[in-house]
Each structure stands twice: as structure tokens, then as C-alpha cells.
Design an enzyme around this catalytic site. Structure first.
Site, PDB file in Angstrom:
ATOM      1  N   LYS A  62      -8.794  65.341 100.879  1.00 37.22           N
ATOM      2  CA  LYS A  62      -8.333  65.275  99.497  1.00 37.22           C
ATOM      3  C   LYS A  62      -6.996  65.973  99.341  1.00 37.22           C
ATOM      4  O   LYS A  62      -6.758  67.021  99.930  1.00 37.22           O
ATOM      5  CB  LYS A  62      -9.359  65.930  98.569  1.00 37.22           C
ATOM      6  N   ARG A  75     -15.952  62.959 104.688  1.00 36.14           N
ATOM      7  CA  ARG A  75     -16.172  62.101 103.524  1.00 36.14           C
ATOM      8  C   ARG A  75     -16.024  60.655 103.984  1.00 36.14           C
ATOM      9  O   ARG A  75     -15.286  60.357 104.924  1.00 36.14           O
ATOM     10  CB  ARG A  75     -15.158  62.402 102.424  1.00 36.14           C
ATOM     11  N   HIS A  80     -13.728  72.195 102.037  1.00 39.58           N
ATOM     12  CA  HIS A  80     -13.873  72.737 100.691  1.00 39.58           C
ATOM     13  C   HIS A  80     -12.795  73.791 100.457  1.00 39.58           C
ATOM     14  O   HIS A  80     -12.628  74.710 101.255  1.00 39.58           O
ATOM     15  CB  HIS A  80     -15.244  73.395 100.507  1.00 39.58           C
ATOM     16  N   TYR A 120     -25.341  75.220  99.466  1.00 32.31           N
ATOM     17  CA  TYR A 120     -26.243  74.921 100.568  1.00 32.31           C
ATOM     18  C   TYR A 120     -27.145  76.089 100.939  1.00 32.31           C
ATOM     19  O   TYR A 120     -28.014  75.960 101.777  1.00 32.31           O
ATOM     20  CB  TYR A 120     -25.447  74.478 101.806  1.00 32.31           C
ATOM     21  N   HIS A 161     -22.675  60.169 101.572  1.00 30.32           N
ATOM     22  CA  HIS A 161     -22.573  61.568 101.170  1.00 30.32           C
ATOM     23  C   HIS A 161     -23.814  62.360 101.574  1.00 30.32           C
ATOM     24  O   HIS A 161     -23.730  63.564 101.840  1.00 30.32           O
ATOM     25  CB  HIS A 161     -22.356  61.677  99.660  1.00 30.32           C
ATOM     26  N   ARG A 176     -23.242  63.655 104.912  1.00 27.29           N
ATOM     27  CA  ARG A 176     -22.352  64.827 104.843  1.00 27.29           C
ATOM     28  C   ARG A 176     -23.164  66.076 104.502  1.00 27.29           C
ATOM     29  O   ARG A 176     -22.967  67.147 105.088  1.00 27.29           O
ATOM     30  CB  ARG A 176     -21.273  64.562 103.801  1.00 27.29           C
TER      31      ARG A 176
END
Length: 328
Positions: free
Chosen positions: A189, A165, A293, A302, A267, A270
Site C-alpha cells: 500500500k 495481500r 502494517h 492477533y 485475506h 493472510r
């Protein structure tokens, strides 16, 4: 003698029970839940439409059942409202009836067991391998001086090689990449940490930038100026390049590469990292780990096909994992 009519002096029209419910509900969430003004307004808009439909249909908000709410959702569908809007309206109705249940106005929540419209998933925007190559080439030639061009190359190579990110990229400490590591520790995160591999081109770009950075910092120290602990220093109070600065930079590199800047964001790179690995045969769970994730479902956007076979090395599948002219 005729009874009072709406609008007569000193006589108020009867209050629709739905409006009373909604008004009390909105006051409660504003006071008790501390809901933001925009949240309250959104609830109000959704419930206003629902109340008007209830009134036109001659229903009673205090007694209507699940089938009636489902009929309202069908009505929303025929009005051409998106699945996301219909799902939001159902959520507002559920919240209203949950409040009514807690207040003792109803003995149930008729919206609770309704399956809302699913949110449609679309593949994220991405770039082709050829476009990524042009971006990397543009980074190598973009900058006011050689150190800036080395920094820009390191930024782009790292972003595409790791799928980080942008916030993770600009706050990456120098210590994470010292010693030419094949894997680096990334803090994502929620302060969750993960290990991501560095491709040979990324390692080479980082090494070149560190050499230039060390020379720059040596001059700063000699002048009695402080130096930053971050790999990509910035002049702001945080000590690192800001997200906004990198956003502007990547747009400029897109123009230099002959790519519409509207197509290029941090992004998007990414997404390119993930989709290119997947197209090369990498396992979805490997990509999940690399992207950080928490839920595989987030990564599944994806692809429509989940391969069972795990791959051992990311480098076997990444289209730009090898230095030109050198074996893997």
C-alpha cells in the site's frame, strides 16, 4: 384576538432551530467539502435522531452542554445500538457543533471532549494448519492442465508463505522471483516496499511454475504474441490475473479441499499466515514487518500477549516451512 395557529392558511409552523442547523450543515458539507451522497445521508440520519431526542427532552440545541450529549449517548446505549453506531453518531454531533462554532452560532463544541465508545476488536477469521494443508493439496490437483495446476500451487504456496495481500500477489512481477531468491521484494500500500522470506515449499512451487511459464511464453513469442511481465499473467488489459479471478479460483479450491467456500478468502489466508506464526512463537514486530502494517496496533489484533523476545528466523516457527522429508 387569538394568535395564528400551526396549519392555518398562509401561516408556517415555527422552525425548530435544530432542523435549521442540520439543514444548513448538510448543505455546507455537500457544497464545500464535496461529501458523497451516502455520507450526507448518514450524517442526516444520525443528526435527525439526535434532534428528535433534543426536542422530546425540551433542550435547546444552541445551548445544550456536554452532559446532555453524554445523556443522549447513554440513551443510544439503552436502545441497544452498537458501539460502532454510537461512535458514528457522536462523530456526527461533533461535526455539527464544529460547524456551528466556525459559523459563530456557538462559542464552543460541547462534543469535543467526550470519549466515545471504543470499537470492539475481534480476532479475524482464520483457518487451521490442517485446513491450510488440505487447501495446498487441493491446489496441486486443481486445474485444466499441468501448467494450470503448477500455477495454482504457486499462488497458494506464495500466499500462505508470505502473508501478501491479494493485490500484491497478482501484481508480483516475474523479476521479483527469478534466480530462486530466499527473500523477495513486495510493493504494498502506498507504494511502500518490504522484504518477505520465501519458505522452501514456496520456492519450489515458484520454480516449477516459472519453468512452465517460460515454456508457454516461448511458444507465445514464436507466434508473435506479447508476453506479460507478471508472474501470474492474465488476459485483461492490466496483463495480470485479476483479484476477482483469484477470488473465484480460491473458492473452487476450497470446495475441492472439502472446506466451506464461505470460510476461505485470500485475506483469510493472510490471517492464517499471521496467526500460525504467532502460535509458533514468532515475535509480533516481525509479523508486523512481514504483513506491511504501518502501526503495530493493527497487528496486535492477533494476540492479547506481546512477547518480548525477538526471533531470528521465520522458518523456525512456520508450520509448513520445511519440504517433506528434508531437514530445515
Amino acid at each position: 384576538m387569538a394568535g395564528p395557529t400551526a396549519g392555518a392558511k398562509g401561516v408556517k409552523p415555527p422552525v425548530n432551530p435544530a432542523w435549521r442547523w442540520i439543514s444548513t450543515f448538510l448543505d455546507a458539507i455537500a457544497a464545500e467539502a464535496g461529501a458523497a451522497r451516502n455520507t450526507s445521508l448518514a450524517y442526516g440520519r444520525d443528526l435527525k435522531d439526535f434532534a428528535e431526542w433534543v426536542a422530546v427532552g425540551g433542550y435547546d440545541i444552541a445551548t445544550l452542554d456536554r452532559m446532555t450529549i453524554e445523556a443522549y449517548l447513554v440513551h443510544c446505549d439503552t436502545q441497544g445500538l452498537s458501539a460502532a453506531t454510537r461512535a458514528r453518531r457522536l462523530s456526527s454531533i461533533r461535526q455539527l457543533y464544529r460547524f456551528a462554532f466556525e459559523e459563530g452560532w456557538r462559542e464552543d463544541n460541547p462534543g469535543l471532549r467526550i470519549s466515545g465508545p471504543g470499537k470492539s476488536k475481534s480476532l479475524p477469521k482464520t483457518l487451521s494448519v490442517e485446513e491450510i494443508t488440505r487447501l495446498l493439496d487441493a491446489a496441486a490437483g486443481h486445474g485444466r492442465n499441468p501448467p494450470d495446476r503448477l500455477r495454482n500451487t504457486a499462488l497458494m504456496e506464495l500466499l500462505y508463505a508470505t502473508g501478501m495481500r491479494v493485490s500484491e500477489l497478482v501484481t508480483l512481477p516475474q523479476a521479483a522471483v527469478r534466480g530462486n531468491p530466499a527473500m523477495i521484494l513486495v510493493r504494498g500500500k502506498g507504494d511502500k516496499e518490504r522484504m518477505v522470506p520465501l519458505s522452501p515449499p514456496a520456492r519450489a512451487a515458484v520454480a516449477d511454475w516459472l519453468n512452465a511459464l517460460d515454456a508457454r511464453e516461448a511458444a507465445q513469442k514464436a507466434a508473435g504474441k506479447p508476453v506479460s511481465k507478471y508472474l501470474f499473467p492474465g488476459s485483461g488489459a492490466d496483463g495480470h490475473m485479476t483479484r476477482q479471478s483469484f477470488f473465484v479460483l480460491i473458492k473452487a479450491m476450497a470446495v475441492a479441499a472439502g472446506i466451506s467456500p464461505a470460510k476461505v478468502t485470500p485475506h483469510v489466508l493472510r490471517h492464517a499466515f499471521a496467526t500460525h506464526l504467532l502460535a509458533g512463537g514468532a515475535d509480533l514486530r516481525v509479523i508486523q514487518t512481514l504483513l506491511g502494517h504501518a502501526d503495530l496496533g493493527t497487528t496486535e489484533i492477533y494476540t492479547h500477549v506481546l512477547e518480548d523476545e525477538l526471533k531470528d528466523l521465520v522458518f523456525n516457527h512456520h508450520p509448513l516451512a520445511k519440504l517433506p522429508g528434508k531437514p530445515g
